[in-house]
Design a protein around this motif. Structure first.
Motif, PDB file in Angstrom:
ATOM      1  N   ASP A 140      -1.980 118.720 -68.433  1.00 53.95           N
ATOM      2  CA  ASP A 140      -1.454 118.530 -69.792  1.00 53.95           C
ATOM      3  C   ASP A 140      -0.429 119.610 -70.114  1.00 53.95           C
ATOM      4  O   ASP A 140       0.582 119.365 -70.761  1.00 53.95           O
ATOM      5  CB  ASP A 140      -2.591 118.600 -70.824  1.00 53.95           C
ATOM      6  CG  ASP A 140      -3.455 117.348 -70.776  1.00 53.95           C
ATOM      7  OD1 ASP A 140      -2.989 116.337 -70.191  1.00 53.95           O
ATOM      8  OD2 ASP A 140      -4.574 117.383 -71.299  1.00 53.95           O
ATOM      9  N   LEU A 143       2.837 118.861 -68.572  1.00 57.70           N
ATOM     10  CA  LEU A 143       3.572 117.844 -69.340  1.00 57.70           C
ATOM     11  C   LEU A 143       4.242 118.494 -70.542  1.00 57.70           C
ATOM     12  O   LEU A 143       5.366 118.148 -70.903  1.00 57.70           O
ATOM     13  CB  LEU A 143       2.627 116.718 -69.770  1.00 57.70           C
ATOM     14  CG  LEU A 143       2.037 115.909 -68.601  1.00 57.70           C
ATOM     15  CD1 LEU A 143       1.029 114.885 -69.100  1.00 57.70           C
ATOM     16  CD2 LEU A 143       3.141 115.211 -67.806  1.00 57.70           C
ATOM     17  N   LEU A 146       7.305 120.252 -69.430  1.00 61.76           N
ATOM     18  CA  LEU A 146       8.392 119.295 -69.232  1.00 61.76           C
ATOM     19  C   LEU A 146       9.060 119.001 -70.563  1.00 61.76           C
ATOM     20  O   LEU A 146      10.280 119.032 -70.688  1.00 61.76           O
ATOM     21  CB  LEU A 146       7.849 117.990 -68.647  1.00 61.76           C
ATOM     22  CG  LEU A 146       7.449 118.016 -67.176  1.00 61.76           C
ATOM     23  CD1 LEU A 146       6.831 116.691 -66.777  1.00 61.76           C
ATOM     24  CD2 LEU A 146       8.675 118.298 -66.319  1.00 61.76           C
ATOM     25  N   GLU A 147       8.241 118.729 -71.569  1.00 63.80           N
ATOM     26  CA  GLU A 147       8.774 118.422 -72.895  1.00 63.80           C
ATOM     27  C   GLU A 147       9.695 119.546 -73.359  1.00 63.80           C
ATOM     28  O   GLU A 147      10.804 119.306 -73.813  1.00 63.80           O
ATOM     29  CB  GLU A 147       7.640 118.261 -73.911  1.00 63.80           C
ATOM     30  CG  GLU A 147       6.829 116.999 -73.750  1.00 63.80           C
ATOM     31  CD  GLU A 147       7.519 115.776 -74.343  1.00 63.80           C
ATOM     32  OE1 GLU A 147       8.645 115.917 -74.850  1.00 63.80           O
ATOM     33  OE2 GLU A 147       6.935 114.689 -74.273  1.00 63.80           O
ATOM     34  N   TYR A 150      13.085 119.533 -71.651  1.00 63.66           N
ATOM     35  CA  TYR A 150      13.968 118.380 -71.734  1.00 63.66           C
ATOM     36  C   TYR A 150      14.717 118.313 -73.045  1.00 63.66           C
ATOM     37  O   TYR A 150      15.472 117.400 -73.290  1.00 63.66           O
ATOM     38  CB  TYR A 150      13.198 117.083 -71.498  1.00 63.66           C
ATOM     39  CG  TYR A 150      12.946 116.880 -70.034  1.00 63.66           C
ATOM     40  CD1 TYR A 150      14.021 116.850 -69.157  1.00 63.66           C
ATOM     41  CD2 TYR A 150      11.671 116.747 -69.538  1.00 63.66           C
ATOM     42  CE1 TYR A 150      13.809 116.690 -67.811  1.00 63.66           C
ATOM     43  CE2 TYR A 150      11.453 116.582 -68.187  1.00 63.66           C
ATOM     44  CZ  TYR A 150      12.523 116.564 -67.323  1.00 63.66           C
ATOM     45  OH  TYR A 150      12.321 116.412 -65.992  1.00 63.66           O
ATOM     46  N   PRO A 183      13.809 112.190 -69.870  1.00 64.88           N
ATOM     47  CA  PRO A 183      12.484 112.808 -70.064  1.00 64.88           C
ATOM     48  C   PRO A 183      11.349 111.793 -70.045  1.00 64.88           C
ATOM     49  O   PRO A 183      10.251 112.111 -69.567  1.00 64.88           O
ATOM     50  CB  PRO A 183      12.593 113.484 -71.434  1.00 64.88           C
ATOM     51  CG  PRO A 183      13.899 113.099 -72.010  1.00 64.88           C
ATOM     52  CD  PRO A 183      14.759 112.526 -70.929  1.00 64.88           C
ATOM     53  N   ALA A 184      11.593 110.609 -70.562  1.00 63.49           N
ATOM     54  CA  ALA A 184      10.524 109.601 -70.592  1.00 63.49           C
ATOM     55  C   ALA A 184      10.145 109.208 -69.169  1.00 63.49           C
ATOM     56  O   ALA A 184       8.967 109.055 -68.832  1.00 63.49           O
ATOM     57  CB  ALA A 184      10.985 108.379 -71.379  1.00 63.49           C
ATOM     58  N   ARG A 187       8.286 112.079 -67.429  1.00 58.44           N
ATOM     59  CA  ARG A 187       6.908 112.178 -67.914  1.00 58.44           C
ATOM     60  C   ARG A 187       6.009 111.206 -67.144  1.00 58.44           C
ATOM     61  O   ARG A 187       4.906 111.549 -66.727  1.00 58.44           O
ATOM     62  CB  ARG A 187       6.865 111.888 -69.418  1.00 58.44           C
ATOM     63  CG  ARG A 187       5.566 112.254 -70.079  1.00 58.44           C
ATOM     64  CD  ARG A 187       5.748 112.430 -71.578  1.00 58.44           C
ATOM     65  NE  ARG A 187       6.409 111.281 -72.181  1.00 58.44           N
ATOM     66  CZ  ARG A 187       7.398 111.382 -73.054  1.00 58.44           C
ATOM     67  NH1 ARG A 187       7.845 112.545 -73.411  1.00 58.44           N
ATOM     68  NH2 ARG A 187       7.943 110.308 -73.559  1.00 58.44           N
ATOM     69  N   ARG A 191       2.968 112.283 -64.670  1.00 58.40           N
ATOM     70  CA  ARG A 191       1.600 111.792 -64.877  1.00 58.40           C
ATOM     71  C   ARG A 191       1.108 111.068 -63.630  1.00 58.40           C
ATOM     72  O   ARG A 191      -0.023 111.275 -63.188  1.00 58.40           O
ATOM     73  CB  ARG A 191       1.552 110.817 -66.061  1.00 58.40           C
ATOM     74  CG  ARG A 191       1.721 111.454 -67.425  1.00 58.40           C
ATOM     75  CD  ARG A 191       1.474 110.424 -68.518  1.00 58.40           C
ATOM     76  NE  ARG A 191       0.085 109.976 -68.492  1.00 58.40           N
ATOM     77  CZ  ARG A 191      -0.910 110.627 -69.104  1.00 58.40           C
ATOM     78  NH1 ARG A 191      -0.646 111.726 -69.774  1.00 58.40           N
ATOM     79  NH2 ARG A 191      -2.137 110.177 -69.035  1.00 58.40           N
TER      80      ARG A 191
ATOM     81  N   TYR C  86       5.864 123.881 -63.176  1.00 60.83           N
ATOM     82  CA  TYR C  86       7.278 123.649 -63.450  1.00 60.83           C
ATOM     83  C   TYR C  86       8.136 124.538 -62.563  1.00 60.83           C
ATOM     84  O   TYR C  86       9.167 124.108 -62.032  1.00 60.83           O
ATOM     85  CB  TYR C  86       7.589 123.910 -64.928  1.00 60.83           C
ATOM     86  CG  TYR C  86       8.974 123.432 -65.301  1.00 60.83           C
ATOM     87  CD1 TYR C  86       9.198 122.094 -65.606  1.00 60.83           C
ATOM     88  CD2 TYR C  86      10.060 124.310 -65.287  1.00 60.83           C
ATOM     89  CE1 TYR C  86      10.471 121.638 -65.897  1.00 60.83           C
ATOM     90  CE2 TYR C  86      11.333 123.860 -65.576  1.00 60.83           C
ATOM     91  CZ  TYR C  86      11.528 122.519 -65.882  1.00 60.83           C
ATOM     92  OH  TYR C  86      12.783 122.066 -66.150  1.00 60.83           O
ATOM     93  N   GLN C 157       8.316 113.301 -81.941  1.00 62.74           N
ATOM     94  CA  GLN C 157       7.111 112.560 -81.587  1.00 62.74           C
ATOM     95  C   GLN C 157       6.592 111.774 -82.770  1.00 62.74           C
ATOM     96  O   GLN C 157       6.124 110.643 -82.628  1.00 62.74           O
ATOM     97  CB  GLN C 157       6.030 113.530 -81.073  1.00 62.74           C
ATOM     98  CG  GLN C 157       6.342 114.011 -79.661  1.00 62.74           C
ATOM     99  CD  GLN C 157       5.541 115.236 -79.281  1.00 62.74           C
ATOM    100  OE1 GLN C 157       4.982 115.918 -80.139  1.00 62.74           O
ATOM    101  NE2 GLN C 157       5.478 115.514 -77.987  1.00 62.74           N
TER     102      GLN C 157
END
Lengths: 267, 120, 436
Positions: A140, A143, A146-147, A150, A183-184, A187, A191, C86, C157
């Motif tokens: 998690d 992830l 990554l967010e 990006y 980014p989508a 992701r 995952r 990362y 989001q």
């Protein structure tokens, strides 16, 4: 759609020579192999490609359902092999691609006759009696990383990055371009990669296999390399004196040497 | 489809409504509203001038019958003036020619454009 | 953070001596001191990430001693687990491929267990042969910026979630509409029989089309036995559309069925219906009416003839197509629109159907359908009579098929519900039905 265009396929090396397919893992694209390609291509036909969603692939061909399982990526491999009508090729997969190669060799055994698994891991998350090196919370956190990274990615720039694989100078102007992607899509790839569990597939491997691990790898620790080696009957394990997860970049000579030695046994 | 327009003129005998266009399910409520708002009195005569009526379906008939009820409740009369042939036929089929008072001509109900109030 | 603008510009100072003092102070700010006390972190590592040099600022941020870091830790060791991943999948490969990278967002683990968001830029130092020697990195405290970015990310989001919710709501509405349409279709089916009964010595056919799936139709029909010899049938049209009209249709259908069993004489059945509707609706402020043809047919398989008794409540006359050709209206005069007056006049008419004769009942959806090249003219009763005459003789199924074809080519009229019911005596003695 033309598969070679879709997957940004590049072929170098003498025609008619034994074929080596190089597959990148999660993170970047076929540029990962740039330091090993010249040596490999002297006596082998080297096939490079990007998975749909990465590098110079055609992003419009990406489909969340398909690329939410490793089978979707394995289909990319078999489709590239079919498009080039490869027979008995050696598949070199880095990181998650090592397991993608296992799946592809199962569904197209006539096309893939040997596997080189570079820094492989069939499962990243610890399990009962198995140590993958990570907890679900760690994934998690990845992830989230990554967010965070990006934010600078701009969809307006994507066509420039993605659409000019023949003109890398355009990409070079963009910082971090080799690892830039939607980014989508990233992701989903992350995952799919880090939540995968393909341990059961290892015992199905029926082709000559070389497991290449690094001596200090934060993603695929040595016990995972030993596990993979133990599960694949008749496999060979080589531990490279390299730090990190990408020996083809940090120790390109040793990596080439190991791969070439394996290729010799397949001649 | 022609919109329904209703124009009112008040005479000594009573109100005259000039009903023009199509009196159907969609537009019948327009006439219904006009009829509901009329001032009627004992002995008055409400005239519906139907000379420019192009169409009248069952919902239209219902409003005509409502006008009749409205008049009856006020002890007033209702006259359907100049019903077009098709409406006459409908009234005959439905037996309503025996219920309504029909007058073949527009008579005094003729209305010029600049008179009265016009509501679409 | 490294913010050059924070330093006062000494040359803009008004005092000569002040300027000198500031300038002297700057000169005494040695490179070493600048490195150690810089407002940003400096870090040099070997190519495998082993930390070779680190400045005091970064050590302070980390809360660590130099001796426990230099030569002992690798750069990824300073990172959170997510950051490590990362680092391995992006940071290290990029640095190898590009020789430099800028503005990578990472989090450092501090000695006290906290986390420090940073932005890292790195540059590989190459040797004279072009071989990579070491990596130099600058580390910027990005707490404020990251908080802002997190806010942006959070907002994005939220926007995505809102969009997903809106999409879900739209799908729900679509599903609801579908369910409503299904419910209406079921309700609609309860207003007309699902199939017509087979009758010895009588053939029947029907066509039924409601205006639209969303609007319950106002047309109705039925055919059912009243005793062992006779069958009652009716067809009609309630004024208006929608649920209220459907309620009226339902009331009408069941009232007529009950009335017919009690006394199948057509004018009596219609008078009963009239009384029921008038009582139910006349004083409701929302008067409701219907037109209806009601008949009783008594087929005689022995003679091959059928006696029909028919009454109308304000409904267009039925048509009879004769076996020898030609068609005629069956007048049912005097029948009043049902529900208007408390005591309506109804009269029963009578006709006989011979072998090959067909009786047609219809609603105004048929006669008001617009035909012709410009769809400008209604079919009308006269044209319908001519059409019927041209097709006579025609068995019920043939007649319904011909009329369905006519409707298929026509533009629906203002009242686009249509119901057609045809009854005929077949040439041969067998029962037959067909649903439209």
């Amino acid at each position: 759609m033309d598969v070679q265009l879709r997957n940004n396929v590049k072929v170098v090396g003498p025609p008619g020579a034994p074929v080596v397919v190089l597959a990148h893992g999660f993170g970047c694209d076929q540029n990962m192999w740039r330091l090993v390609v010249p040596a490999l291509a002297q006596r082998h036909r080297v096939v490079l490609f990007d998975y749909v969603g990465s590098g110079g692939s055609v992003l419009s061909a990406w489909d969340e359902d398909r690329y939410s399982s490793l089978d979707g990526y394995a289909r990319d491999v078999t489709e590239v092999c079919a498009a080039l009508d490869l027979r008995d090729a050696t598949f070199v997969g880095h990181s998650v691609s090592a397991m993608v190669g296992v799946l592809a060799a199962q569904s197209a055994p006539e096309r893939i006759g040997g596997l080189v698994m570079v820094a492989p891991s069939p499962r990243y998350i610890d399990d009962e009696g198995y140590r993958g090196g990570f907890t679900a919370e760690d994934i998690d956190e990845l992830l989230a990383s990554l967010e965070a990274n990006y934010l600078g990615w701009s969809s307006a720039m994507a066509p420039v990055i993605m659409g000019n694989p023949d003109r890398p100078e355009l990409g070079n102007e963009l910082v971090n371009s080799f690892c830039a992607t939607d980014p989508a899509i990233a992701r989903v790839f992350a995952r799919t990669t880090f939540l995968s569990d393909t341990r059961d597939e290892l015992r199905q491997v029926a082709v000559p296999t070389l497991v290449l691990e690094c001596s200090q790898d934060a993603i695929a620790p040595r016990e995972v390399g030993a596990y993979v080696h133990a599960q694949i009957a008749g496999s060979q394990l080589i531990t490279l004196d390299a730090t990190g997860h990408c020996p083809q970049l940090s120790a390109p000579e040793a990596t080439v040497q190991a791969i070439l030695a394996f290729l010799e046994t397949r001649r | 489809m022609a919109d329904l327009t209703v124009a009112r003129r008040d005479t000594e005998a009573g109100p005259v409504l000039l009903v023009a266009g199509e009196l159907d399910f969609v537009q019948a409520p327009v006439l219904r509203q006009h009829v509901a708002e009329l001032a009627l009195w004992r002995g008055a005569c409400l005239t519906l001038d139907l000379s420019r009526l192009e169409q009248c379906d069952s919902a239209g008939l219902t409003v005509l019958l409502l006008a009749r009820e409205r008049a009856r409740a006020a002890a007033a009369d209702l006259v359907l003036a100049a019903p077009p042939p098709k409406l006459r036929r409908t009234l005959a089929i439905t037996g309503l020619d025996a219920v309504f008072t029909l007058r073949p001509d527009e008579g005094s109900s003729g209305l010029r454009r600049d008179e009265g109030s016009s509501v679409a | 953070m490294c913010r050059t603008g924070d330093v006062d510009e000494p040359f803009e100072s008004g005092s000569e001596t002040g300027t000198d003092a500031a300038f002297t102070a700057l000169l005494e700010d040695s490179a070493e001191e600048l490195y150690e006390a810089a407002p940003c972190g400096y870090l040099s590592t070997l190519m495998d990430g082993t930390i070779a040099k680190i400045n005091t600022t970064l050590l302070d941020w980390l809360g660590m001693e130099r001796t426990s870091v230099v030569g002992r830790l690798r750069f990824p060791d300073l990172l959170t687990v997510g950051g490590k991943l990362y680092h391995e999948t992006h940071y290290a490969p990029l640095l190898r491929m590009q020789g430099s990278l800028r503005g990578i967002a990472l989090e450092l683990k501090t000695a006290d267990g906290g986390r420090l968001p940073v932005l890292v830029s790195s540059q590989v130092k190459f040797g004279s042969e072009g071989e990579p020697l070491l990596i130099r990195a600058t580390v910027f405290d990005a707490s404020d910026r990251r908080a802002y970015e997190k806010e942006l990310l959070h907002r994005r989001q939220e926007a995505e979630r809102a969009r997903a919710e809106a999409e879900a709501a739209r799908r729900q509405a679509e599903a609801d509409r579908g369910r409503l349409a299904d419910a209406l279709a079921v309700l609609q089916q309860s207003l007309v029989p699902s199939s017509l009964p087979a009758i010895q010595g009588l053939e029947s056919a029907v066509y039924y089309q409601a205006a639209s799936p969303e609007q319950l139709g106002g047309d109705f029909y039925d055919l059912f036995p009243v005793d062992d010899k006779r069958w009652a049938f009716f067809l009609g049209d309630v004024c208006g559309k929608g649920p209220e009209a459907a309620a009226l249709t339902s009331l009408t259908r069941y009232t007529l069925r009950a009335a017919a069993v009690h006394d199948p004489e057509p004018q009596v059945a219609l008078r009963t219906l009239n009384a029921v509707l008038h009582e139910r609706y006349a004083d409701s402020g929302d008067p409701r009416f219907c037109t209806c043809l009601f008949g009783v047919v008594e087929p005689d398989p022995r003679t091959g003839r059928a006696l029909v008794r028919l009454a109308s409540g304000g409904h267009p006359s039925a048509l009879a197509l004769r076996t020898g050709g030609g068609a005629e209206l069956l007048p049912t005069p005097g029948g009043m629109l049902i529900g208007v007056l408390p005591d309506a006049r109804m009269r029963t008419a009578q006709t006989t159907l011979n072998r090959g004769d067909t009786l047609l009942l219809y609603t105004d959806g048929l006669t008001e359908a617009r035909t012709g090249p410009d769809a400008g003219s209604m079919l009308g009763e006269d044209a319908l009579l001519s059409f019927a005459a041209e097709h006579a003789p025609a068995a019920p199924r043939e007649l319904i098929a011909a009329l369905t074809g006519l409707l298929a080519d026509a533009t629906p009229g203002p009242t686009d519900d249509t119901a057609l019911l045809a009854l005929g005596v077949p040439f041969t003695d067998h029962a037959g039905t067909a649903d439209g």
